[in-house]
Design a protein around this motif. Structure first.
Motif, PDB file in Angstrom:
ATOM      1  N   GLU A 195       0.813  -1.213   0.000  1.00  0.00           N
ATOM      2  CA  GLU A 195       0.000   0.000   0.000  1.00  0.00           C
ATOM      3  C   GLU A 195       0.853   1.272   0.000  1.00  0.00           C
ATOM      4  N   LYS A 243      -0.067  13.839   4.149  1.00  0.00           N
ATOM      5  CA  LYS A 243      -1.222  13.424   3.360  1.00  0.00           C
ATOM      6  C   LYS A 243      -1.506  14.275   2.128  1.00  0.00           C
ATOM      7  N   LEU A 298      -3.873   6.308   5.896  1.00  0.00           N
ATOM      8  CA  LEU A 298      -3.900   7.768   5.943  1.00  0.00           C
ATOM      9  C   LEU A 298      -5.053   8.313   6.769  1.00  0.00           C
ATOM     10  N   GLU A 299      -6.193   7.627   6.701  1.00  0.00           N
ATOM     11  CA  GLU A 299      -7.380   8.218   7.307  1.00  0.00           C
ATOM     12  C   GLU A 299      -7.814   7.557   8.614  1.00  0.00           C
ATOM     13  N   TYR A 358      -5.790  -0.875   2.816  1.00  0.00           N
ATOM     14  CA  TYR A 358      -5.653   0.112   1.762  1.00  0.00           C
ATOM     15  C   TYR A 358      -4.837   1.294   2.267  1.00  0.00           C
ATOM     16  N   GLY A 377     -13.485   4.296   8.833  1.00  0.00           N
ATOM     17  CA  GLY A 377     -13.211   4.211   7.433  1.00  0.00           C
ATOM     18  C   GLY A 377     -14.397   3.979   6.587  1.00  0.00           C
ATOM     19  N   GLN A 395      -5.548   4.163   1.948  1.00  0.00           N
ATOM     20  CA  GLN A 395      -6.466   5.121   2.564  1.00  0.00           C
ATOM     21  C   GLN A 395      -6.661   4.820   4.052  1.00  0.00           C
ATOM     22  N   ASP A 396      -6.615   3.532   4.392  1.00  0.00           N
ATOM     23  CA  ASP A 396      -6.721   3.181   5.810  1.00  0.00           C
ATOM     24  C   ASP A 396      -5.572   3.792   6.597  1.00  0.00           C
TER      25      ASP A 396
END
Lengths: 304, 175
Positions: free
Chosen positions: A8, B37, B119-120, B114, B175, B116-117
């Motif tokens: 990732e 980010k 990061l968020e 992911y 998420g 995104q996980d």
């Protein structure tokens, strides 16, 4: 989990060109501070001078720690005037050079070819003091090159360039040094005249932004025609401090904004001129911007 | 050398140090991006890291710890930027309580992970520790040493991070 995280994180889109540019810009910013914000090294040297009796001179002269515009001219402070103490005086610790008559001289990038070595002229004096020494006398001259003997460079004032001859690991070692401090410049002529850029040129080479840090990457280029007009324009250019030029020019360490012209002169010495998009020229170790006539600049820029 | 000489020699000469920096530029960008980010802040952080690293390169006396040294600078720069631009302060020492489940939680796989996980869902501190442990393969002790926190805090932070991601997958998380 490890592999999942790796996969990732590796998906982060990397703008490689910009990343490299930013990295080099950071290095350049630090280097520039060494060259111009003598607070890094001066703190120590000035403290040394103060310790050994140079205090009167320093106290009589207002400290000037930054390149500033004063009375219409750009002033690069005198070494001994600059008594800013940073507390981080080792930041410049890798710069080979010396203080001579209270001005800072640093080694030039030019290759020391046989031509260049023949320029070694009259013996000036021996410098044995190192920057770590203290003593009872005023130390005007101190070197970090070990004990060296200073010589004139034929064709140049000792206040501009010097040869230092010493030893490194038991072998003779020669440095060609160039003064870095104590300038007052209004036009390009004030600075470049003493470098004798108007002498015949042996050959030109250029480097892109990505290559600027490695002299061996320089490629030959034929720019004899635009060079003369460019040089005239450079001599007539206006000297500016960083704060006076547009941000894009001030932050010039990007692929599209800088080209390096390397000029090997008739006497063998090679000088580098950084051409900055927007019409500026910067001499590598001097944080002064010379605003050049746009027509002459454009012609040279496009020839590289 | 101009200035005070070090008693010990720096690990690299200037040329080698520059090569060392350029070899790690994408690494620095990835780290910066995980913290900040967005690409512009990450790029700016890369410049700041290079600036500080060059300025203090003489303090690097052991080449074997060069990357860790650089990582620490990168983390400090990113934290400074977070504080400056977003007012976020990160204190690793207090991010997690002692782990209550002394199991081999690191063996667990999450079904889907992911970017995104990372990061968020995860906090800055959790992202940092996850990155160092699972991307850079630091030992728990090395992470602890780098961030100057107890190993137990590293473990508990990782445990919590994994739990958070799993919770997100089961639909119960942020998420």
């Amino acid at each position: 989990m490890n592999e999942q995280v790796k996969q990732e994180v590796d998906k982060i889109d990397i703008p490689r060109g910009q990343v490299r540019s930013q990295l080099l810009a950071g290095v350049e910013r630090a280097r520039r501070q060494r060259f111009t914000g003598r607070k890094v090294a001066t703190g120590f040297v000035t403290a040394l001078l103060l310790t050994v009796g140079g205090g009167m001179l320093l106290q009589e002269t207002p400290p000037a720690t930054e390149i500033v515009r004063t009375d219409g001219a750009v002033v690069v402070p005198n070494w001994a005037q600059d008594k800013q103490v940073d507390g981080d005086s080792t930041a410049g610790s890798m710069l080979p050079g010396l203080v001579y008559k209270q001005e800072l001289y640093l080694a030039m990038e030019t290759p020391l070819t046989d031509d260049v070595r023949t320029l070694q002229g009259e013996r000036l004096e021996r410098v044995t003091a190192t920057l770590e020494e203290t003593g009872d006398d005023v130390i005007e001259n101190a070197s970090n090159l070990g004990p060296v003997t200073l010589y004139r460079v034929d064709g140049y004032k000792p206040s501009v360039r010097l040869f230092a001859v010493g030893e490194e690991e038991g072998r003779k070692k020669v440095w060609l040094l160039e003064r870095q401090t104590g300038f007052t410049v209004t036009t390009g002529n004030d600075f470049f005249e003493d470098l004798h850029l108007d002498q015949p040129v042996k050959h030109f080479a250029y480097q892109t932004f990505d290559e600027w840090n490695d002299a061996e990457t320089a490629r030959p280029v034929t720019v004899d025609r635009p060079y003369r007009a460019f040089l005239n324009a450079l001599y007539q250019s206006d000297a500016m401090i960083r704060e006076e030029v547009p941000k894009e020019a001030a932050d010039y360490m990007h692929p599209d904004t800088m080209k390096v012209l390397r000029v090997t002169q008739a006497d063998g010495i090679t000088v580098s001129l950084r051409l900055i998009a927007g019409g500026y020229v910067v001499y590598p170790q001097l944080d002064v911007f010379f605003k050049v006539d746009p027509v002459a600049f454009k012609e040279m820029w496009e020839a590289l | 050398m101009i200035g005070r000489r070090n008693k010990r020699q720096p690990a690299f000469d200037d040329e080698t140090f520059l090569m060392f920096l350029t070899r790690h530029d994408t690494y620095l960008y990835k780290m910066s991006y995980l913290y900040l980010k967005n690409d512009q802040d990450a790029l700016e952080n890369v410049q700041e890291v290079a600036y500080r690293a060059w300025k203090h390169r003489h303090t690097l006396l052991d080449a074997t710890i060069a990357k860790t040294w650089l990582t620490r600078i990168a983390i400090n720069c990113a934290l400074d930027m977070l504080k400056k631009t977003k007012g976020i302060r990160v204190d690793y020492a207090t991010v997690a309580k002692e782990i209550a489940e002394p199991v081999m939680f690191e063996e667990r796989l999450v079904n889907d992970l992911y970017l995104q996980d990372l990061l968020e869902v995860l906090t800055v501190a959790e992202r940092t520790i996850v990155f160092l442990r699972y991307y850079e393969d630091y030992t728990l002790q090395n992470v602890a040493d780098l961030l100057q926190i107890p190993v137990s805090t590293v473990k508990s932070t990782l445990y919590r991070a994994i739990q958070k991601v799993q919770t997100r997958q089961t639909g119960g998380g942020a998420g």
